[in-house]
Scaffold this motif. Sequence first.
Motif, mmCIF file in Angstrom:
data_model
loop_
_atom_site.group_PDB
_atom_site.id
_atom_site.type_symbol
_atom_site.label_atom_id
_atom_site.label_comp_id
_atom_site.label_asym_id
_atom_site.label_seq_id
_atom_site.Cartn_x
_atom_site.Cartn_y
_atom_site.Cartn_z
ATOM 1 N N LYS A 109 0.833 -1.207 0.000
ATOM 2 C CA LYS A 109 0.000 0.000 0.000
ATOM 3 C C LYS A 109 0.868 1.257 0.000
ATOM 4 O O LYS A 109 0.609 2.204 -0.761
ATOM 5 C CB LYS A 109 -0.916 -0.019 1.220
ATOM 6 C CG LYS A 109 -1.965 1.092 1.258
ATOM 7 C CD LYS A 109 -2.899 0.880 2.443
ATOM 8 C CE LYS A 109 -4.077 1.863 2.406
ATOM 9 N NZ LYS A 109 -3.634 3.252 2.626
ATOM 10 N N GLU A 126 1.284 4.076 -3.064
ATOM 11 C CA GLU A 126 0.995 5.489 -2.828
ATOM 12 C C GLU A 126 2.220 6.360 -3.117
ATOM 13 O O GLU A 126 2.094 7.456 -3.678
ATOM 14 C CB GLU A 126 0.521 5.694 -1.389
ATOM 15 C CG GLU A 126 -0.856 5.100 -1.131
ATOM 16 C CD GLU A 126 -1.250 5.118 0.329
ATOM 17 O OE1 GLU A 126 -0.380 5.437 1.182
ATOM 18 O OE2 GLU A 126 -2.417 4.798 0.633
ATOM 19 N N ASN A 175 -2.751 8.218 -5.558
ATOM 20 C CA ASN A 175 -4.075 7.597 -5.508
ATOM 21 C C ASN A 175 -4.771 7.660 -6.867
ATOM 22 O O ASN A 175 -5.985 7.628 -6.955
ATOM 23 C CB ASN A 175 -4.942 8.256 -4.428
ATOM 24 C CG ASN A 175 -5.124 9.750 -4.663
ATOM 25 O OD1 ASN A 175 -4.365 10.370 -5.393
ATOM 26 N ND2 ASN A 175 -6.122 10.336 -4.025
ATOM 27 N N TYR A 191 -9.968 7.614 -4.667
ATOM 28 C CA TYR A 191 -9.032 7.560 -5.790
ATOM 29 C C TYR A 191 -9.359 8.637 -6.821
ATOM 30 O O TYR A 191 -10.497 9.119 -6.895
ATOM 31 C CB TYR A 191 -9.080 6.190 -6.461
ATOM 32 C CG TYR A 191 -8.657 5.055 -5.573
ATOM 33 C CD1 TYR A 191 -7.324 4.868 -5.226
ATOM 34 C CD2 TYR A 191 -9.599 4.162 -5.056
ATOM 35 C CE1 TYR A 191 -6.938 3.831 -4.398
ATOM 36 C CE2 TYR A 191 -9.220 3.112 -4.220
ATOM 37 C CZ TYR A 191 -7.886 2.949 -3.900
ATOM 38 O OH TYR A 191 -7.508 1.930 -3.079
#
Length: 473
Positions: free
Chosen positions: A73, A77, A82, A381
């Motif tokens: 994750k 990022e 995003n 997002y």
Amino acid sequence: MYKVDSRVAEEFINHDEIMDTIAFAEENKNNREVLEKILEKAKKEKGLSHREAAVLLLSEDDAIQDEIYKLAKKIKEDHYGNRIVLFAPLYLSNYCINGCTYCPYHSKNKNIRRKKLTQEEIKKEVIALQDMGHKRLAIELGEDPVNNPIEYVLDSIKTIYSIKHKNGQIRRVNVNIAATTVENYKKLKDAGIGTYILFQETYNKKSYEELHPTGPKHNYDYHTEAMDRAMEAGIDDVGMGVLFGLETYKYELVGLLMHAEHLEATFGVGPHTISVPRIQPADDIDPHEFKNQLSDDIFEKIVALIRVSVPYTGMIISTRESKRVRERVLQLGVSQISGGSKTSVGGYVEEEKEEDNSQQFDVSDNRTLEEVIDWLIELGYIPSFCTACYRAGRTGDRFMKLCKSGQILNCCQPNALMTLKEYMLDYGNERTKGLSEKLIEEELKKIPNEVVKKRATEYINEMETVGKRDFRF
């Protein structure tokens, strides 16, 4: 003999090396010292080797798995923000002379209807896709030198790029066609394609040859060496993947990462994208006949490990997967998804009748593009239709250098916001407009470079006040 920079398929995807890697992983999957050392390396966000990734894959420690997911994750990022890039497949023809046992297009299937779009039909399909809001397509077709020669592909690309309808325009065509020659790859490069995509299906040569009993695709070496020929021809960006479920997931993940390492060692740049399709039901195909199907949990772990192992590569998931699975893997590394997709030949202008079935596989996520966009925004997002890197020459090693340095966010973040604004103005309903406006306002504040932030804000305002389109950084 294993040799990462060899141009011979069985040397850079070496069976003995894969089996030794899996054995090493089995021996060390509970070795806390080894596992923690690999995780410390992963935290530097420079990637992992196929052997290191295999150890993490086989680890059964819940704490280690949690750490893998957290790292995936964070790496996603850090390198891609995003943003989620959107595209649609456009199937041009399902004529095929291969005998692939997992694909309904195989030459012996007499149930499926064979179709090939004319250039006029392609125009209509493209207009329908433009009216949805799409800017990026992946064209797909079976291997058939009579019905689908390279000239047909080139004419189709030219047709797609030529169509301007209202404010619609396809700005980038990615191409998924069978392995071909250096000469043909040069023609595709000259036609202005984005990424050349070719799935390996399986890296196990024995299984590969059994799964492809007839047709030109039976040649494992020629197929596996295709990316080398494409890059030799000057195609900067290539996209790879395996069809999970044909062989053991352990073998496939190791082979996939070895292939990425090979391209990096040989050409100085790895794959632009990695796709993670799983075998799905289709006409004449029952996925339960394939013994290597993998669970959602294993699938998600594989996605996370690809992200950790190849931090700078885009990851793609299609509408083969359900909304639930797609939502989960978006957090673990996926950066591109399809939306409003059809896997039939055509089907965007008019829904295909059941008796005219020409689709390659069943779609699990049947939502419209608009529904997918709203869903992405609600999840936090930025839906992106950006194709600026292709047009600005940020491809291949130029893109990777920007991505590795973290500077890509100063290009991709504002471009994503501008293309979302463009979609909102041209195609969005009131709900989408409301969601988009709020997201754009919040995300503009996060652009790290103040000069870029100021210009992006001005451009976005001009899009609405004077109707300008297609700004790009």
